[in-house]
Design a protein around this motif. Structure first.
Motif, short mmCIF file in Angstrom:
data_model
loop_
_atom_site.label_atom_id
_atom_site.label_comp_id
_atom_site.label_asym_id
_atom_site.label_seq_id
_atom_site.Cartn_x
_atom_site.Cartn_y
_atom_site.Cartn_z
N LEU A 83 -0.54 -7.87 5.06
CA LEU A 83 0.59 -7.74 4.78
C LEU A 83 0.97 -6.56 3.51
O LEU A 83 0.74 -5.53 2.75
N VAL A 84 0.99 -7.77 2.89
CA VAL A 84 0.76 -7.25 0.97
C VAL A 84 0.17 -6.39 0.32
O VAL A 84 -0.03 -5.21 0.12
N GLN A 85 -1.42 -6.73 1.04
CA GLN A 85 -2.16 -5.77 0.70
C GLN A 85 -2.68 -4.01 1.15
O GLN A 85 -2.28 -3.29 0.82
N THR A 86 -1.73 -4.45 2.03
CA THR A 86 -1.55 -2.82 2.56
C THR A 86 -0.64 -1.79 2.57
O THR A 86 -0.65 -1.25 2.33
N TYR A 87 -0.14 -2.85 1.48
CA TYR A 87 1.44 -2.27 1.37
C TYR A 87 1.47 -1.81 0.01
O TYR A 87 1.48 -0.77 -0.81
N ILE A 88 0.13 -2.89 -0.96
CA ILE A 88 -0.26 -1.78 -2.15
C ILE A 88 -1.33 -0.59 -2.23
O ILE A 88 -1.35 0.42 -2.75
N ASN A 89 -2.02 -1.15 -0.83
CA ASN A 89 -2.76 0.38 -0.97
C ASN A 89 -1.97 2.01 0.16
O ASN A 89 -2.50 2.80 -0.90
N LYS A 90 -1.28 0.77 0.24
CA LYS A 90 0.20 2.48 0.34
C LYS A 90 0.68 2.97 -0.45
O LYS A 90 1.19 4.30 -1.01
#
Length: 199
Positions: A61-68
């Motif tokens: 979820l953190v990785q997806t947040y950064i990508n977002k």
């Protein structure tokens, strides 16, 4: 006047989008370590199983947040670029994107660069920190690309100036986050403008 962050009715968004929006809000306002899974689920108004159906772990979820956040930055940059007609304006458009972020209406105020804040909480050599590094490298590469549009610019000189502007921009963003104000970014843009006028 502060701009509101994009908000979409929770009834029209998927569980994944609600979880990501809730996580993005909490990560930015409270920090990653201080944000538990239960608080994300509660804010997103979804069942706990929905989180694990959409994200393999909190790290995912953190990785997806950064990508977002990276995608949001690129969208703002492209919009700014449409209004820029000459190399100097295109370089300064990068500063304007940071000003756009500072102008958003955050629940607990502006805290600086969201993904740099995230990187500070992540372990060395983690996927998240690597993604943040790549984002910052891309910002610097964009600055260099526009500097190379100057007729007399050399590759070596463009690298040096892009690095200088990147340091100026990131330092200003860090100070702006500490102060909860865009003033340092505005000042950094003025310094960059002066530097560009000498090219």
């Amino acid at each position: 006047m502060r701009k509101r962050l994009p908000r979409v009715s929770t009834q029209k968004t998927s569980a994944r989008e609600r979880l990501l929006n809730a996580a993005a809000n909490l990560f930015y306002n409270n920090g990653i370590a201080a944000t538990g899974i239960d608080s994300i689920i509660k804010k997103a108004k979804v069942a706990k199983m929905s989180l694990y159906n959409n994200f393999s772990s909190k790290d995912d979820l953190v990785q997806t947040y950064i990508n977002k956040r990276h995608s949001e930055w690129l969208d703002l940059y492209r919009n700014r670029l449409k209004k820029s007609n000459i190399p100097r304006e295109r370089v300064l458009a990068v500063f304007d994107v940071y000003l756009d972020h500072a102008a958003f209406e955050y629940e607990r105020g502006f805290r600086g660069c969201g993904i740099l804040n995230a990187a500070a909480e992540l372990p060395a050599k983690s996927r998240g920190r690597e993604a943040v590094r790549k984002h910052k490298d891309e910002v610097e590469a964009i600055l260099q690309m526009h500097l190379l549009e100057y007729p007399s610019m050399t590759q070596e000189k463009s690298e040096s100036i892009a690095e200088h502007l990147s340091f100026l921009l990131e330092g200003a963003m860090a100070r702006a986050g500490l102060e909860g104000s865009s003033e340092k970014i505005i000042h950094a843009k003025k310094l960059a403008t002066h530097m560009l006028e000498t090219l």
